[in-house]
Motif scaffolding. Structure first.
Motif, PDB file in Angstrom:
ATOM      1  N   ARG A  15       5.600   9.713   2.023  1.00 44.71           N
ATOM      2  CA  ARG A  15       7.002   8.988   2.219  1.00 44.71           C
ATOM      3  C   ARG A  15       6.685   8.430   3.861  1.00 44.71           C
ATOM      4  NH1 ARG A  15       9.047  14.208   0.578  1.00 44.71           N
ATOM      5  NH2 ARG A  15       9.520  13.979  -1.787  1.00 44.71           N
ATOM      6  N   PRO A  16       7.082   7.093   3.858  1.00 48.59           N
ATOM      7  CA  PRO A  16       6.775   6.476   5.303  1.00 48.59           C
ATOM      8  C   PRO A  16       8.150   6.715   6.189  1.00 48.59           C
ATOM      9  CG  PRO A  16       7.067   4.851   3.838  1.00 48.59           C
ATOM     10  CD  PRO A  16       7.086   5.952   2.897  1.00 48.59           C
ATOM     11  N   ASN A  17       7.736   6.635   7.276  1.00 47.14           N
ATOM     12  CA  ASN A  17       8.960   6.667   8.550  1.00 47.14           C
ATOM     13  C   ASN A  17       8.519   5.618   9.538  1.00 47.14           C
ATOM     14  OD1 ASN A  17      10.789   7.358  10.432  1.00 47.14           O
ATOM     15  ND2 ASN A  17      11.074   9.606   9.792  1.00 47.14           N
ATOM     16  N   PHE A  18       9.195   4.480   9.699  1.00 48.87           N
ATOM     17  CA  PHE A  18       9.019   3.441  10.321  1.00 48.87           C
ATOM     18  C   PHE A  18       9.707   3.722  11.848  1.00 48.87           C
ATOM     19  CE2 PHE A  18       8.004   0.014   7.067  1.00 48.87           C
ATOM     20  CZ  PHE A  18       6.979   0.647   6.605  1.00 48.87           C
ATOM     21  N   TRP A  19       8.880   3.530  12.728  1.00 52.87           N
ATOM     22  CA  TRP A  19       9.329   3.596  14.232  1.00 52.87           C
ATOM     23  C   TRP A  19       8.758   2.360  15.091  1.00 52.87           C
ATOM     24  CZ3 TRP A  19      11.674   8.064  16.786  1.00 52.87           C
ATOM     25  CH2 TRP A  19      11.697   9.283  15.877  1.00 52.87           C
TER      26      TRP A  19
ATOM     27  N   GLU B 220       0.873  -1.221   0.025  1.00 49.62           N
ATOM     28  CA  GLU B 220       0.023  -0.042  -0.075  1.00 49.62           C
ATOM     29  C   GLU B 220       1.033   1.312   0.046  1.00 49.62           C
ATOM     30  OE1 GLU B 220      -2.805  -0.155   3.130  1.00 49.62           O
ATOM     31  OE2 GLU B 220      -3.501  -2.118   2.738  1.00 49.62           O
ATOM     32  N   LEU B 221       2.059   1.399   0.758  1.00 45.66           N
ATOM     33  CA  LEU B 221       2.801   2.395   0.912  1.00 45.66           C
ATOM     34  C   LEU B 221       3.754   2.705  -0.407  1.00 45.66           C
ATOM     35  CD1 LEU B 221       4.158   2.061   4.453  1.00 45.66           C
ATOM     36  CD2 LEU B 221       2.342   3.715   3.852  1.00 45.66           C
ATOM     37  N   VAL B 222       4.040   1.630  -1.031  1.00 43.09           N
ATOM     38  CA  VAL B 222       4.690   1.771  -2.484  1.00 43.09           C
ATOM     39  C   VAL B 222       3.882   2.350  -3.247  1.00 43.09           C
ATOM     40  CG1 VAL B 222       5.968   0.580  -4.282  1.00 43.09           C
ATOM     41  CG2 VAL B 222       6.455  -0.203  -1.888  1.00 43.09           C
ATOM     42  N   ALA B 223       2.638   1.811  -3.333  1.00 41.37           N
ATOM     43  CA  ALA B 223       1.701   2.529  -4.257  1.00 41.37           C
ATOM     44  C   ALA B 223       1.174   3.737  -4.299  1.00 41.37           C
ATOM     45  CB  ALA B 223       0.369   1.688  -4.064  1.00 41.37           C
ATOM     46  N   ALA B 224       1.548   4.209  -2.836  1.00 42.27           N
ATOM     47  CA  ALA B 224       1.315   5.874  -2.596  1.00 42.27           C
ATOM     48  C   ALA B 224       2.524   6.758  -2.692  1.00 42.27           C
ATOM     49  CB  ALA B 224       0.654   5.914  -1.323  1.00 42.27           C
ATOM     50  N   ALA B 225       3.579   6.161  -3.339  1.00 42.29           N
ATOM     51  CA  ALA B 225       4.806   6.589  -3.238  1.00 42.29           C
ATOM     52  C   ALA B 225       5.206   7.974  -4.082  1.00 42.29           C
ATOM     53  CB  ALA B 225       6.194   5.552  -3.570  1.00 42.29           C
TER      54      ALA B 225
ATOM     55  N   LEU C 268      11.068  -1.469  -3.386  1.00 40.47           N
ATOM     56  CA  LEU C 268      10.577  -2.453  -2.734  1.00 40.47           C
ATOM     57  C   LEU C 268      10.033  -3.935  -3.346  1.00 40.47           C
ATOM     58  CD1 LEU C 268      10.686  -3.945   0.200  1.00 40.47           C
ATOM     59  CD2 LEU C 268       8.611  -2.567   0.540  1.00 40.47           C
ATOM     60  N   VAL C 269      10.616  -5.016  -3.396  1.00 43.66           N
ATOM     61  CA  VAL C 269       9.916  -6.231  -3.823  1.00 43.66           C
ATOM     62  C   VAL C 269       9.868  -7.241  -2.878  1.00 43.66           C
ATOM     63  CG1 VAL C 269      10.145  -7.922  -5.754  1.00 43.66           C
ATOM     64  CG2 VAL C 269      10.612  -5.444  -6.409  1.00 43.66           C
TER      65      VAL C 269
END
Length: 689
Positions: free
Chosen positions: A460-464, A451-456, A563-564
């Motif tokens: 831009r995500p930041n993972f915590w 989902e995040l790649v589709a919205a790139a 990302l794959v």
């Protein structure tokens, strides 16, 4: 539709062009469009694009995608910060039309007499191309033109030189009947907008002294917090995020663990901003002065750390704004000002702003505050709860700030509904917190990252893995291996990630009934003995440093769109890769989600995604252990959470010599002829409260 040919479904376009798409300097931005024409003549497509300086960038021709689908693709790489403009053009390609037609006619046995008009058309097209190709290639064009005209040559000799110009005239085409599509925007940020590693600490805890018999507690300062900077830098972080550093309200101040009654020495929550000493543009006197803050920012920069500040648009009851601008707050029926609530939670020490009573006044003041800190050298803001403020306000503020300084970045701390999170990203937020913390299985993580790649194009995500507010049950009960697992996932799935201080010490004790830390640092000082933890082997800092080193050294990990995921037959394991097409750098990760049990799995790799043919063999080098293995499409892995819960491989291309690397320990097990992996030294960090 405008122009001779239809141009539809252009990408990247956000909300039909209402907002700009996003990229960073040097990022390969995929551009695509649907374009088609009548009949059998060849169509060509290209992108025209302008930089922030108004200068046109080189002609960029698009290539067709899947045959028969009329989808055209190309990547562009913006090279400067600012707003870029691009449009897709479609055109009739007479050379390609001629090339296709005459090749088929010759194959069908037609001769020179039958092809007289085709030969003449070839001369016309090549003559039109004469001024389009580089001077160095014009002799080839002249020779091909002469050959087409020479009736004494055989048909193959007449047409051969012209047919051999296909590559040249692809890059420098003759374009007829050019149609230009709509113009769209891309906002390009500096690299840190996409690739960054964040670390959060409370300056007041660094160097703090807790109360003892007869001696009151003493807050840390910017000077004492400066001593922690080398440790943060040594772990490889590049952004240091500070919770609010402003004066803290005394009215309704919260005590330890969010208790309603605070003692005389309780420090309160930094998010209850404002007191008689000042508001959002002031510094808490316990931390130091404005000059001390400038010194801290400068010292951080010397360590390679950029300071990010918290922007929390809320006030303590004794904030100066409350008396100076009561219209900026919501008044209840009894005449009192409404404090913040998220039922059943109550925040009696915080008054939320009302953005509707005096929108111009609130906007002007907030802009003044933000630009004040920009003037103090702060170019990154982590925005607290932006989803509780109007979206149009953020759209206005962010672009007003960027108009002054385009390098300023904004991280949205909005753990809320997907539409709001995506909406905040669309209107201008540079990065977004995500649901990463609550994706606790490989299937959930794979689906969410897709989902995040589709919205790139805009998000831009930041993972915590943790924050002062969030201590997930996986960390509460997963033991030290889970801290490694979540760090690997955060650091290597997303180009930006962050962690809150104490993660490297395996802090995991929660307040009963809550998903947050016991003795929460939001409400009290929490000094830590970093040196002793490392000396006693109770620190994850070396492992974190390795992850950040791997991130820094591998450009494939600097991006999101690449990302794959690869298939693996154990649902407790996740396998993914990232590849940088410019350098060929490829990273392949296999990570367990099980912090208690050894897990085995068999991979089925998408070999073209790795830049390989299906039958290729290749070398994988484990960046965590130093071991190297021979792999193919199908491989067996063994992951022991207490020895090595993940493999982080860099790939060696076929024919490239393997580096002289050795595993830190002998292999625990080796798989069969399809390849295998080994595990590294056991982590002896103790699980302590």
């Amino acid at each position: 539709m405008s122009g001779r040919f239809p141009i539809e479904d252009v990408s990247p376009v956000v909300s039909c062009g209402r907002y700009p798409a996003r990229a960073v300097v040097g990022e390969l931005v995929p551009v695509s469009a649907l374009a088609y024409r009548e009949g059998h003549d060849a169509l060509g497509c290209n992108v025209v694009w302008l930089g922030p300086d108004g200068r046109a960038r080189p002609f960029t021709r698009m290539r067709p995608g899947e045959p028969g689908q009329d989808r055209w693709h190309v990547t562009i790489a913006p090279d400067a910060v600012g707003e870029w403009l691009f449009a897709v053009e479609a055109f009739s390609d007479p050379y390609l039309t001629w090339h296709n037609a005459i090749t088929k006619k010759i194959a069908a046995g037609q001769g020179a007499v039958e092809l007289a008009n085709d030969l003449a058309e070839g001369v016309r097209v090549l003559s039109a191309a004469a001024e389009l190709v580089p001077k160095a290639d014009r002799p080839r064009l002249d020779q091909a033109t002469q050959a087409l005209r020479d009736a004494d040559r055989s048909l193959s000799e007449r047409t051969g030189p012209a047919l051999e110009l296909a590559d040249l005239l692809w890059e420098h085409p003759v374009r007829e009947l050019v149609a230009t599509g709509e113009e769209y925007r891309i906002w390009v940020d500096r690299e840190r907008a996409l690739f960054s590693a964040w670390y959060e600490f409370f300056p007041r805890s660094e160097g703090a002294v807790l109360a003892t018999d007869g001696e009151p507690a003493r807050s840390g300062t910017f000077a004492t917090a400066t001593q922690r900077l080398p440790g943060v830098a040594a772990m490889g972080f590049d952004v240091l995020y500070l919770p609010p550093i402003h004066p803290i309200g005394r009215v309704n101040r919260k005590g330890p663990n969010n208790s309603l009654v605070a003692g005389p020495d309780d420090v309160g929550s930094p998010w209850a901003i404002g007191a008689e000493e000042g508001g959002h543009d002031a510094i808490h006197p316990d931390l130091g002065t404005a000059e001390d803050f400038r010194g801290f920012v400068a010292a951080a920069a010397q360590q390679g750390l950029e300071v990010a500040m918290d922007l929390a648009l809320q006030c303590a009851p004794d904030h100066p704004w409350v008396t100076e601008h009561p219209e900026w707050f919501t008044t209840r029926a009894d005449g009192s000002i409404a404090y913040a609530e998220n039922p059943p939670k109550k925040y009696q020490d915080i008054y939320p702003l009302n953005f509707d009573n005096d929108p111009d006044g609130v906007r002007a003041e907030v802009l003044r505050v933000v630009l004040h800190w920009v003037g103090e050298g702060v170019k990154i803001f982590r925005v607290d709860n932006p989803h509780t403020k109007p979206v149009d306000f953020w759209h206005w503020l962010i672009w007003e700030v960027k108009r002054v300084d385009p390098d300023v970045l904004f991280l949205a701390e909005a753990f809320t509904r997907p539409a709001m999170m995506h909406g905040l990203a669309k209107v201008g937020f540079t990065q977004s917190y995500t649901y990463f913390t609550w994706r606790t299985s490989p299937a959930e993580m794979r689906e969410y990252c897709a989902e995040l790649v589709a919205a790139a194009d805009y998000m831009r995500p930041n993972f915590w893995p943790n924050t002062p507010d969030i201590l997930h049950e996986t960390l509460q009960h997963g033991g030290p291996p889970m801290f490694k697992i979540r760090a690997v996932l955060a650091a290597l799935l997303s180009p930006s990630w962050g962690m809150y201080a104490g993660y490297e010490l395996f802090e995991h004790v929660a307040r009963p009934g809550a998903e947050e830390y016991l003795d929460n640092e939001k409400y009290q000082l929490r000094p830590r003995d970093w040196a002793d933890a490392e000396a006693q082997g109770r620190s994850l800092a070396p492992f974190i440093a390795t992850l950040n080193r791997v991130r820094r050294d591998n450009p494939a990990l600097h991006r999101l769109r690449n990302l794959v995921f690869h298939d693996i037959d154990n649902p407790a394991l996740l396998c993914w890769s990232k590849r940088d097409p410019t350098t060929g750098n490829t990273v392949l990760v296999v990570c367990s989600f099980d912090s208690h049990t050894v897990q085995w799995g068999n991979t089925t790799l998408d070999m073209p995604a790795l830049g390989l043919d299906w039958h290729d063999r290749f070398t994988v080098h484990d960046e965590l252990t130093g071991a190297s293995y021979d792999w193919g499409q199908r491989n067996t892995v063994r992951l022991d959470p207490y020895l090595q819960p993940a493999h982080v491989f860099t790939l060696r291309r076929p024919g490239v010599p393997e580096p002289d690397a050795r595993a830190t320990t002998p292999p625990v097990s080796t798989a069969g002829p399809q390849g295998g992996t080994a595990s590294a030294t056991k982590d002896d960090a103790r699980w302590t409260s």
